[in-house]
Design a protein around this motif. Structure first.
Motif, PDB file in Angstrom:
ATOM      1  N   LEU A  36      23.739 -37.711 -15.735  1.00 40.98           N
ATOM      2  CA  LEU A  36      23.358 -36.495 -16.447  1.00 40.98           C
ATOM      3  C   LEU A  36      21.843 -36.281 -16.408  1.00 40.98           C
ATOM      4  N   LEU A  40      19.403 -32.621 -15.391  1.00 36.94           N
ATOM      5  CA  LEU A  40      18.753 -31.877 -16.480  1.00 36.94           C
ATOM      6  C   LEU A  40      17.247 -31.776 -16.249  1.00 36.94           C
ATOM      7  N   LEU A  42      14.533 -32.626 -17.669  1.00 37.61           N
ATOM      8  CA  LEU A  42      14.014 -33.412 -18.797  1.00 37.61           C
ATOM      9  C   LEU A  42      12.510 -33.605 -18.742  1.00 37.61           C
ATOM     10  N   TYR A  61      21.572 -26.600 -20.223  1.00 37.44           N
ATOM     11  CA  TYR A  61      22.065 -27.127 -21.509  1.00 37.44           C
ATOM     12  C   TYR A  61      23.530 -26.764 -21.700  1.00 37.44           C
TER      13      TYR A  61
ATOM     14  N   TYR B 102      26.588 -40.024 -28.044  1.00 45.11           N
ATOM     15  CA  TYR B 102      26.379 -39.432 -26.727  1.00 45.11           C
ATOM     16  C   TYR B 102      27.609 -38.630 -26.331  1.00 45.11           C
ATOM     17  N   ALA B 105      27.266 -35.275 -27.927  1.00 45.07           N
ATOM     18  CA  ALA B 105      25.951 -34.639 -27.776  1.00 45.07           C
ATOM     19  C   ALA B 105      25.221 -35.210 -26.566  1.00 45.07           C
ATOM     20  N   PRO B 106      25.829 -35.166 -25.389  1.00 44.66           N
ATOM     21  CA  PRO B 106      25.187 -35.815 -24.241  1.00 44.66           C
ATOM     22  C   PRO B 106      23.826 -35.214 -23.888  1.00 44.66           C
ATOM     23  N   VAL B 107      23.770 -33.894 -23.805  1.00 46.38           N
ATOM     24  CA  VAL B 107      22.516 -33.263 -23.399  1.00 46.38           C
ATOM     25  C   VAL B 107      21.449 -33.434 -24.479  1.00 46.38           C
ATOM     26  N   ALA B 108      21.820 -33.167 -25.716  1.00 49.70           N
ATOM     27  CA  ALA B 108      20.846 -33.273 -26.810  1.00 49.70           C
ATOM     28  C   ALA B 108      20.329 -34.703 -26.957  1.00 49.70           C
ATOM     29  N   LEU B 110      19.907 -36.952 -24.531  1.00 51.47           N
ATOM     30  CA  LEU B 110      18.910 -37.222 -23.486  1.00 51.47           C
ATOM     31  C   LEU B 110      17.625 -36.430 -23.735  1.00 51.47           C
ATOM     32  N   ILE B 111      17.764 -35.225 -24.236  1.00 53.96           N
ATOM     33  CA  ILE B 111      16.568 -34.425 -24.564  1.00 53.96           C
ATOM     34  C   ILE B 111      15.770 -35.101 -25.678  1.00 53.96           C
ATOM     35  N   VAL B 342      20.923 -31.227 -34.543  1.00 56.62           N
ATOM     36  CA  VAL B 342      20.120 -31.282 -33.325  1.00 56.62           C
ATOM     37  C   VAL B 342      18.809 -30.515 -33.577  1.00 56.62           C
ATOM     38  N   VAL B 345      16.288 -29.851 -29.345  1.00 55.57           N
ATOM     39  CA  VAL B 345      16.456 -28.869 -28.265  1.00 55.57           C
ATOM     40  C   VAL B 345      15.432 -27.742 -28.355  1.00 55.57           C
TER      41      VAL B 345
END
Lengths: 474, 474
Positions: A36, A40, A42, A61, B102, B105-108, B110-111, B342, B345
């Motif tokens: 992932l 992204l 990042l 996102y 994770y 909320a996988p993307v959040a 990593l962000i 979150v 983001v």
């Protein structure tokens, strides 16, 4: 400084995102973190770019986000989507303020107070006090802190140095936030005593009484007992009236953790589950769970006015709190926080959208869906309901065709396939030795057909796995 | 389930709201609670209504809301508006998830980790650990809990029952959240020792050393010292390098409360104020203050990996945390919360909008405005800067024309007139015996002309008040 036009790209991206939150699309497409990360943006850039160009980031996102409003999202104690709530979120963000003073948050303060009154009345409190908190764990922590303050007001200044051992009681099935609270408050988790539950997962009151006797015999001081109204895994409701009687006799603070289950109070048909909650000293109620608000929307309600303020007020706040009115309107002194996000406005707007009747209909609908799911489970010989259903949690496992095979492994693997294929998200947990699916019904997008599909999928996957690995046993 | 068209009314209401957040309109129109209650739809209805009809409620909310993005809003340590941040808020709300796993909320996740790394590098941490928290107070509480855990790991289970008196040191000008933390953690506020400050409001290191000696002589155990990087009232930066040396020698956890002031690290020109922060064990940094994110956007950064997890992990979480990967990706076990909103983001999206250079320019602009405001104050004989300006806080008072008059009363009344007329919102505080205006520069809508206008208004109001009440003295 704000152009509605700037938001049209994002709104259309969101429209597509929600349009794809349907059974013909996956609920998620899981990737491991390394995969992932590669997909992204990042890296935070040295040079910025215009708002219009941010659609690259927002698209990334949305593409990888879990669709928690998908009708097959059953993974947590929340899900779904409410249009009025989303409007409230946008309103909250645009008017960006903090809940500490009436001066900077006049409208939000009155809205929060109106909601505290309404929710308090539903509980049966005559003059409810309360605050929105940053989550149910935070509410449980604050309730335990208030109870500790009532038991020993000098603790605020002196600390626990010369205090007797203060003992708190919760059921063995209560949420882990009580352990975090006992640790944070300096009680120590050893002073949090787990009361055994009965076969349905309800706190056993006779065991509570004998533990209280034991605590006294050790020279400790019981001060707090929590009943859980809707346990995390089984959705069981503790016998609140009976716990209240013990608490009153023993002089304990009686807290109800209704983070998950208090919302049944909105339904005349199902509010009986909360019988006795009016006897509580404090109640936690998460509107972001059964009521479908976006996270966070959590409320701590306290029966007696002033106890929040007495517990949490401190010195050194006169740079911000200037209240000289007779009516206390600044919420800040009565909480453990300083700044606090506005979480009440979305619930207020959603209430105008749904009304009391809409809430009742929503809760009733969830119970009908849960009963329907229970039938589907009972009708399949390869599924077993592991604990009786009391509310909206269905705890079941997948039984192998052969007694040589392992039900735990099979249940886990069925879950994994559902998840990897993006068919449905349902969490798992343990009850005793059994690994179980915890199917939670609290997504306003879910209908009976979604449950039909889920169980067909489970059946097909289980069948396929057993055909593929007939001898497996761990 | 989501139609972009449903949001057009609200977006246009917001467009009007922001268009009126300009000098030709009031920053607020204060009403007392009883008056405001009469004008708001606070009664929650039995019957709901369609989304389109909610514009009545949203209009009422916006009409009475404080315009915190108005260029004359200087009332708190936050204000202004950032379009990318608002997009991030909408994205966050629409994809509604929780920061604990994770899986959901996988993307959040990593962000958030990418931002922790970036902010940690700005601090000078080699392998930063951290979490977004629900506010600076929450971050300070968590830092003190980690320090306590390091000092006495058995406390988690045993509580403070048999612990020695643990002493924490903060400056007399530190934020009240440390008092709330000392109370909550069971240390008691008596074990939170206030170190006197020098004339500029900075922690006096010699006094710290003698208090540590005193604590030892009483048989107590010092374990924690906090430096404040940007004090709440004066905006003073404690001598971090010197405090770090003492902390290291004495084995204390060194925490930096940079809730207000850590954002100067984004500016190569002004980051020198934070000299020594790289020596800290933990740092709180609120991106919702100087960086202009909407509330809340607060970060706790920890130098050494694993200390968050060691402190906050607990039993009873296996129903939710199933991590079997070698890489820990679930953030939940490392925090005091369960569900967490979150907040990362919006900051990530804003960073793509502004870039490193945009942040630096913003901070530099604030310092230029603050220097400009200082000139305006120094050039007026009836204004007095009560404490030297170190960063973005200007603490000044209005002097009466006659020595018989009272400067405190005059300053308060000028502030009240500014507020009642909706001309500007500036908070007040006390420094010693003086009541002062605390003018805070952290609103990206503010320009030099807005400061010109503010000081003209202050001058005119002061003149008018003194002409009207020439003999007043309290």
């Amino acid at each position: 400084m704000f152009n509605a036009a700037d938001y049209s790209d994002l709104l259309h991206q969101l429209e597509t995102f929600f349009a794809q939150s349907t059974p013909s699309h996956p609920v998620s497409q899981p990737l491991d973190p390394a995969q992932l990360r590669d997909r992204l943006p990042l890296n935070l850039p040295a040079e910025g770019k215009p708002l219009a160009d941010l659609k690259i980031e927002t698209a990334a996102y949305l593409h990888h986000a879990v669709k928690t409003a998908h009708p097959s999202y059953f993974n947590q104690l929340w899900g779904g989507v409410n249009g009025a709530c989303l409007m409230g979120e946008l309103l909250t963000s645009a008017t960006n303020t903090s809940m500490y003073t009436y001066e900077v948050a006049p409208v939000a303060t009155l809205i929060e107070q109106a909601l505290i009154t309404k929710l308090g009345e539903l509980i049966g409190f005559t003059h409810p006090d309360g605050q929105f908190t940053t989550g149910g764990s935070n509410g449980n922590l604050m309730a335990m802190a208030i109870a500790r303050h009532r038991a020993m007001p000098t603790l605020k200044q002196d600390g626990m140095l010369n205090a007797p051992p203060l003992i708190a009681f919760v059921s063995a099935d209560s949420h882990y936030s009580f352990a975090k609270a006992a640790h944070l408050l300096g009680l120590g988790t050893n002073q949090l005593w787990a009361v055994p539950t009965d076969a349905q997962g309800k706190l056993n009151v006779a065991e509570l009484e004998s533990l209280i006797t034991k605590a006294h015999s050790l020279g400790a001081q019981p001060f707090f007992v929590a009943g859980t109204a809707g346990t995390t895994v089984r959705g069981a409701y503790d016998p609140l009236t009976e716990i209240a009687a013990v608490a009153q006799r023993e002089g304990l603070w009686f807290h109800v953790d209704g983070a998950w289950g208090a919302s049944v109070l909105l339904s005349p048909k199902h509010r009986e589950l909360m019988r006795g909650v009016e006897l509580a000293d404090s109640v936690v109620w998460d509107a972001h769970k059964m009521m479908g608000m976006t996270l966070m929307c959590s409320v701590l309600l306290v029966k007696q006015r002033g106890q929040l303020l007495n517990t949490f007020s401190t010195q050194g706040t006169d740079y911000i709190f200037h209240a000289d009115e007779s009516e206390p309107v600044d919420l800040g002194p009565s909480t453990m926080h300083c700044g606090r996000r506005v979480d009440a406005v979305k619930l207020w707007l959603a209430w105008h959208h749904l009304g009391d009747r809409g809430w009742a209909a929503l809760i009733n609908h969830y119970f009908e869906l849960a009963a329907y799911a229970e039938c589907l489970i009972r009708n399949q010989p390869y599924l077993e309901l592991v604990t009786p259903r009391e509310s909206l949690n269905l705890c079941f496992r997948v039984l192998p065709q052969s007694p040589d095979q392992d039900a735990n492994q099979l249940t886990l693997r069925v879950r994994q396939v559902l998840l990897q294929k993006g068919l449905a998200m349902v969490n798992y947990a343990r009850i005793g030795k059994h690994i179980i699916f915890r199917l939670v019904i609290c997504n306003n997008q879910t209908q009976c057909t979604d449950l039909d599909r889920l169980f067909e999928q489970i059946g097909a996957i289980a069948h396929h796995l057993q055909a593929e690995f007939p001898q497996e046993k761990t």
